[in-house]
Enzyme design. Structure first.
Site, PDB file in Angstrom:
ATOM      1  N   PRO A  30      33.521 -31.757 -27.936  1.00  0.00           N
ATOM      2  CG  PRO A  30      33.394 -29.424 -28.522  1.00  0.00           C
ATOM      3  CD  PRO A  30      32.672 -30.781 -28.010  1.00  0.00           C
ATOM      4  CG  ASN A  31      38.511 -30.199 -25.753  1.00  0.00           C
ATOM      5  OD1 ASN A  31      39.417 -29.983 -26.529  1.00  0.00           O
ATOM      6  ND2 ASN A  31      37.920 -29.042 -25.216  1.00  0.00           N
TER       7      ASN A  31
ATOM      8  NE  ARG B  76      38.965 -31.976 -21.100  1.00  0.00           N
ATOM      9  CZ  ARG B  76      37.632 -31.722 -21.175  1.00  0.00           C
ATOM     10  NH1 ARG B  76      36.844 -32.701 -21.842  1.00  0.00           N
ATOM     11  NH2 ARG B  76      37.098 -30.722 -20.898  1.00  0.00           N
TER      12      ARG B  76
ATOM     13  CE1 TYR C  26      35.275 -33.574 -17.411  1.00  0.00           C
ATOM     14  CE2 TYR C  26      37.510 -32.856 -18.027  1.00  0.00           C
ATOM     15  CZ  TYR C  26      36.113 -32.767 -17.623  1.00  0.00           C
ATOM     16  OH  TYR C  26      35.619 -31.439 -17.673  1.00  0.00           O
TER      17      TYR C  26
ATOM     18  CG  ASN D 235      29.937 -35.810 -22.267  1.00  0.00           C
ATOM     19  OD1 ASN D 235      29.894 -34.805 -22.312  1.00  0.00           O
ATOM     20  ND2 ASN D 235      30.682 -36.625 -21.564  1.00  0.00           N
TER      21      ASN D 235
ATOM     22  CB  ALA E 197      32.996 -26.814 -23.289  1.00  0.00           C
TER      23      ALA E 197
ATOM     24  CD  GLU F 261      22.923 -32.131 -20.476  1.00  0.00           C
ATOM     25  OE1 GLU F 261      21.772 -32.128 -20.266  1.00  0.00           O
ATOM     26  OE2 GLU F 261      24.026 -31.431 -20.185  1.00  0.00           O
TER      27      GLU F 261
ATOM     28  CG  HIS G  69      27.796 -33.447 -18.394  1.00  0.00           C
ATOM     29  ND1 HIS G  69      28.347 -32.960 -19.552  1.00  0.00           N
ATOM     30  CD2 HIS G  69      26.231 -33.298 -18.432  1.00  0.00           C
ATOM     31  CE1 HIS G  69      27.513 -32.123 -20.114  1.00  0.00           C
ATOM     32  NE2 HIS G  69      26.365 -32.260 -19.341  1.00  0.00           N
TER      33      HIS G  69
ATOM     34  NE  ARG H 284      34.324 -29.710 -13.336  1.00  0.00           N
ATOM     35  CZ  ARG H 284      34.785 -30.156 -14.540  1.00  0.00           C
ATOM     36  NH1 ARG H 284      33.845 -30.740 -15.346  1.00  0.00           N
ATOM     37  NH2 ARG H 284      35.933 -29.409 -14.979  1.00  0.00           N
TER      38      ARG H 284
END
Ligand code: DQA
Length: 152
Positions: A17-18, A25, A30, A81, A84, A105, A107, A114
């Site tokens: 998502p996103n 964003r 990012y 990725n 969330a 995985e 990111h 964070r």
């Protein structure tokens, strides 16, 4: 003799998502590269390693679960990725646990530096390794790792 070329083994790149908003964003977190830029990086890295790359982005958990299920027996490796969803999707965890090849995985940011809720990943326990905090470079590193693991 009639030789049909052997298709390259496949790496499935999944974006949660996103991530379709990358470039616009929270660029301070990012970066300014778009998802298309990252997919191009991943595709080039896959091709250099002798793999084809397929990319699926979805804002819907079930579509990502379907994509992982569909990769079983079809893709040599998965790079994910999950956005969330990484932090709470046990459904995605279970789908990845059923996948029969390496899982990396990924990111862009370093979730451990964070918010506290980002420090837990439910993908990590079913991943062979995690690449995070390297921005766009991570797409190349994750694909190279996935290709290397898939070759073994
Ligand atoms: C992310 C990190 C997640 O915590 C976040 O929810 C994202 C992006 C990253 O690439 O840094 O959507 O996966």
């Amino acid at each position: 003799m009639n030789r049909t070329p052997t298709p390259s083994p496949l790496i499935l790149l999944l974006s949660g998502p996103n991530l379709q908003l990358l470039g616009r964003r929270e660029p301070e977190v990012y970066g300014t590269d778009t998802l298309e830029d990252h997919v191009a990086t991943a595709t080039a890295a896959a091709s250099e390693a002798g793999f084809a790359l397929e990319h699926v982005q979805s804002n819907h958990e079930g579509e990502l679960v379907d994509a992982v299920g569909g990769a079983l027996g079809r893709a040599a490796a998965v790079v994910i990725n999950a956005g969330a969803l990484s932090h709470y999707s046990w459904t995605l965890h279970d789908a990845l646990a059923a996948f029969d090849g390496p899982v990396v995985e990924l990111h862009l940011s370093n979730p451990y530096a964070r918010d506290s809720w980002r420090r837990r990943s439910v993908v990590a326990p079913v991943a062979d390794g995690v690449v995070c905090g390297f921005g766009g470079l991570g797409y190349r590193l994750a694909v190279e790792a996935a290709a290397e693991l898939a070759r073994r």
